[in-house]
Design a protein around this motif. Sequence first.
Motif, mmCIF file in Angstrom:
data_model
loop_
_atom_site.group_PDB
_atom_site.id
_atom_site.type_symbol
_atom_site.label_atom_id
_atom_site.label_comp_id
_atom_site.label_asym_id
_atom_site.label_seq_id
_atom_site.Cartn_x
_atom_site.Cartn_y
_atom_site.Cartn_z
ATOM 1 N N THR A 14 0.855 -1.192 0.000
ATOM 2 C CA THR A 14 0.000 0.000 0.000
ATOM 3 C C THR A 14 0.886 1.236 0.000
ATOM 4 O O THR A 14 2.088 1.149 0.268
ATOM 5 C CB THR A 14 -0.874 0.029 1.268
ATOM 6 N N ASP A 15 0.269 2.401 -0.259
ATOM 7 C CA ASP A 15 1.041 3.652 -0.249
ATOM 8 C C ASP A 15 1.577 3.936 1.149
ATOM 9 O O ASP A 15 2.652 4.488 1.323
ATOM 10 C CB ASP A 15 0.146 4.822 -0.693
ATOM 11 N N ARG A 16 0.795 3.568 2.133
ATOM 12 C CA ARG A 16 1.140 3.851 3.517
ATOM 13 C C ARG A 16 2.418 3.147 3.959
ATOM 14 O O ARG A 16 3.248 3.734 4.651
ATOM 15 C CB ARG A 16 -0.023 3.381 4.394
ATOM 16 N N ASN A 17 2.528 1.867 3.566
ATOM 17 C CA ASN A 17 3.722 1.099 3.929
ATOM 18 C C ASN A 17 4.035 0.117 2.804
ATOM 19 O O ASN A 17 3.419 -0.940 2.710
ATOM 20 C CB ASN A 17 3.474 0.354 5.250
ATOM 21 N N PRO A 18 4.990 0.469 1.925
ATOM 22 C CA PRO A 18 5.267 -0.378 0.756
ATOM 23 C C PRO A 18 5.744 -1.777 1.132
ATOM 24 O O PRO A 18 5.635 -2.701 0.326
ATOM 25 C CB PRO A 18 6.357 0.389 0.012
ATOM 26 N N TYR A 19 6.284 -1.945 2.353
ATOM 27 C CA TYR A 19 6.769 -3.269 2.747
ATOM 28 C C TYR A 19 5.770 -4.016 3.633
ATOM 29 O O TYR A 19 5.967 -5.177 3.944
ATOM 30 C CB TYR A 19 8.110 -3.151 3.473
ATOM 31 N N GLY A 20 4.720 -3.334 4.034
ATOM 32 C CA GLY A 20 3.713 -3.981 4.889
ATOM 33 C C GLY A 20 2.717 -4.768 4.072
ATOM 34 O O GLY A 20 1.507 -4.673 4.265
ATOM 35 N N SER A 21 3.215 -5.594 3.137
ATOM 36 C CA SER A 21 2.322 -6.347 2.254
ATOM 37 C C SER A 21 2.167 -7.778 2.761
ATOM 38 O O SER A 21 2.574 -8.097 3.871
ATOM 39 C CB SER A 21 2.902 -6.336 0.838
ATOM 40 N N GLY A 22 1.576 -8.640 1.911
ATOM 41 C CA GLY A 22 1.210 -10.010 2.280
ATOM 42 C C GLY A 22 2.135 -10.764 3.219
ATOM 43 O O GLY A 22 1.739 -11.065 4.352
ATOM 44 N N PRO A 23 3.366 -11.084 2.785
ATOM 45 C CA PRO A 23 4.235 -11.895 3.638
ATOM 46 C C PRO A 23 4.469 -11.270 5.018
ATOM 47 O O PRO A 23 4.496 -11.974 6.025
ATOM 48 C CB PRO A 23 5.542 -11.956 2.846
ATOM 49 N N LEU B 20 2.396 -9.251 6.587
ATOM 50 C CA LEU B 20 1.142 -9.371 7.341
ATOM 51 C C LEU B 20 0.956 -10.777 7.900
ATOM 52 O O LEU B 20 0.498 -10.965 9.025
ATOM 53 C CB LEU B 20 -0.054 -9.011 6.435
ATOM 54 N N VAL B 21 1.300 -11.776 7.082
ATOM 55 C CA VAL B 21 1.175 -13.166 7.524
ATOM 56 C C VAL B 21 2.087 -13.413 8.727
ATOM 57 O O VAL B 21 1.665 -13.982 9.733
ATOM 58 C CB VAL B 21 1.518 -14.138 6.366
ATOM 59 N N LEU B 22 3.331 -12.927 8.624
ATOM 60 C CA LEU B 22 4.259 -13.107 9.743
ATOM 61 C C LEU B 22 3.754 -12.388 10.982
ATOM 62 O O LEU B 22 3.809 -12.918 12.091
ATOM 63 C CB LEU B 22 5.648 -12.590 9.371
ATOM 64 N N TYR B 23 3.258 -11.159 10.784
ATOM 65 C CA TYR B 23 2.707 -10.364 11.886
ATOM 66 C C TYR B 23 1.620 -11.151 12.611
ATOM 67 O O TYR B 23 1.639 -11.304 13.828
ATOM 68 C CB TYR B 23 2.148 -9.065 11.291
ATOM 69 N N LEU B 24 0.683 -11.694 11.827
ATOM 70 C CA LEU B 24 -0.432 -12.439 12.415
ATOM 71 C C LEU B 24 0.049 -13.708 13.122
ATOM 72 O O LEU B 24 -0.347 -13.989 14.263
ATOM 73 C CB LEU B 24 -1.453 -12.796 11.328
ATOM 74 N N THR C 52 2.827 -3.536 8.932
ATOM 75 C CA THR C 52 1.482 -3.526 8.342
ATOM 76 C C THR C 52 1.130 -2.140 7.808
ATOM 77 O O THR C 52 1.792 -1.157 8.142
ATOM 78 C CB THR C 52 0.414 -3.888 9.391
ATOM 79 N N PRO C 53 0.098 -2.060 7.004
ATOM 80 C CA PRO C 53 -0.371 -0.744 6.552
ATOM 81 C C PRO C 53 -1.315 -0.073 7.554
ATOM 82 O O PRO C 53 -1.908 0.960 7.243
ATOM 83 C CB PRO C 53 -1.103 -1.070 5.241
ATOM 84 N N VAL D 133 -8.025 -6.075 8.344
ATOM 85 C CA VAL D 133 -7.052 -5.365 7.497
ATOM 86 C C VAL D 133 -7.654 -5.053 6.133
ATOM 87 O O VAL D 133 -7.509 -3.961 5.604
ATOM 88 C CB VAL D 133 -5.765 -6.213 7.318
ATOM 89 N N TYR D 134 -8.369 -6.035 5.592
ATOM 90 C CA TYR D 134 -8.923 -5.882 4.243
ATOM 91 C C TYR D 134 -9.930 -4.740 4.200
ATOM 92 O O TYR D 134 -10.012 -3.999 3.223
ATOM 93 C CB TYR D 134 -9.596 -7.200 3.841
#
Lengths: 216, 320
Positions: B180-189, B191-195, B250-251, B315-316
């Motif tokens: 996302t624009d907010r956090n370019p690295y806060g994407s899928g992988p 987020l999965v690790l975060y969760l 995350t974003p 998140v979605y």
Amino acid sequence: MLGKTARFLFFNFFIRPVVFLYLGVNIRRRNLIPKQGPAILVANHNSHLDTMVLMIACPRSLFRHLRPVAAADYWLKGKFLTWFSRHVLNIVPIFRNKEDRPEGSDPLDPVSQALDEGSAVIFFPEGSRGEPEQMTGFKRGIAILSERHPEVPVVPVYFQGLGRALPRGEGLLVPFLCDMFVGEPLYWGGDEEEFMRRLVRRFESLSREGYKPQWE
Amino acid sequence: MSLFLGESSAIHNPVVVYALVCLFVILIGATIIVNYLHSRGGSGEFDEIVQRLRTWWVIILLLSSAILLSSETSLIFFALISFLGLKEFLTLAPTRRVDRNVLFYIYLSIPVQYLWAALEWYGMFIIFVPVYLFLFVPLRMVLSGNTSNFLKAAGILHWGVMTTVFSLSHLAFLLMLGPTDRNPYGSGPALVLYLIILTQLNDVAQFIWGKAFGSRRVVPSVSPNKTWEGLLGGMLTTTTLATVLSIWMTPMTLFQGVFAGIGISIFGFVGDVCVSAVKRDLGIKDTSQMLPGHGGVLDRVDSLTYTAPLFFHYVYYFCY
């Protein structure tokens, strides 16, 4: 040569992944299976998978000498099945009908011979697979065999769940986790009835070890 | 190294790499502490903790390699968890012999459900199990014509597939979410690790807080070891970490991160006790013996059956 290769490929590249990945077997006390023959592995019979699972669960040193005892009238039918039974499974055929046997011989003679040669035989004292997941009475053949070979260990192996994965008369293999519990070996004690009682009791206590889910 | 790994490898995402490095540092630290305490004569319960930690090494090594390799390997890894979880469930739960083929179709739904995630076909992903499979199962059961225990059997199959396939597959769709624009690295992988990190850490934190201060039980009839002290201490730990990590991984905004932490903590607990209730109902302790020290796969992912779908939709809704 072809038979040996087929046996190796069949068990390692077909049976092993099916049993350990697709199904999943929880084995308890694998160390009680002897490393060397002769031995009599006794199991309850629910499914064709029993033999397969037991064979790949055995130590590699024993695998070469493993021979399932099987009814000739079922396993030696047709050209391909006969070749498969003889070379891939390496069965000890039992001739249940009198007219198929040499005059005056006993149906267990080929098993005795295999034990004398140092093989480890797989023996199903229920005689047939019967209704899946239900143990029936043991036939006395195992006692006769043990009496003839009092120095050979009789190792009880209890199976549960394989009858759900592949019951008699069905071709669809459905994944279920299965149990295989090995018990302490038994030896011939001099009396047939007493031996059978000990064997049955050993199986009863093995069967109480696991959780038996409802299935009807 | 990145030469060998494809476009979809998470190795290009520094957040994921740092998170995994941190995870291994924690794991090494925990191993040193536990081995030290173990050598100083802690026995009995400690043997199990040593074993549990050893299993954690295997789980985390598998998870991190799956995530670092490519998105496909990650999806296969999660699909495999669904398969093992479903297999444990269907082995333990009462089933009928006539439904053997229905069971087979239910297993087949796993690759299909993960395919929708791989294709990022959201509409299909979200209705396939709750609509199509839900309607197909009784249809196929009726065809075999046996009505005894019909309702019980259908209910068991539906519950099993919803928890182990539908719920857990949200990890797969979460993985496919883009930057996302907010956090370019806060994407899928990431987020999965975060969760996964927060859900599993919440379990551990609840366990430790409960061991240290626990006295008042939350649901004594279901899970006697769960205490209010453990639950609240776990919530405090998880929420603090969730808030801090949310900016980085995350974003979400800081405020959203706080509620993500509270949610993961509460619903992780709920997922845990729901699986405990099932086990108590069936009269068993562990769902299998696959993971030494933990029990079965379902024992390990019980909390995720609640947190994965809930965190995904949170998140979605707010960030995508």
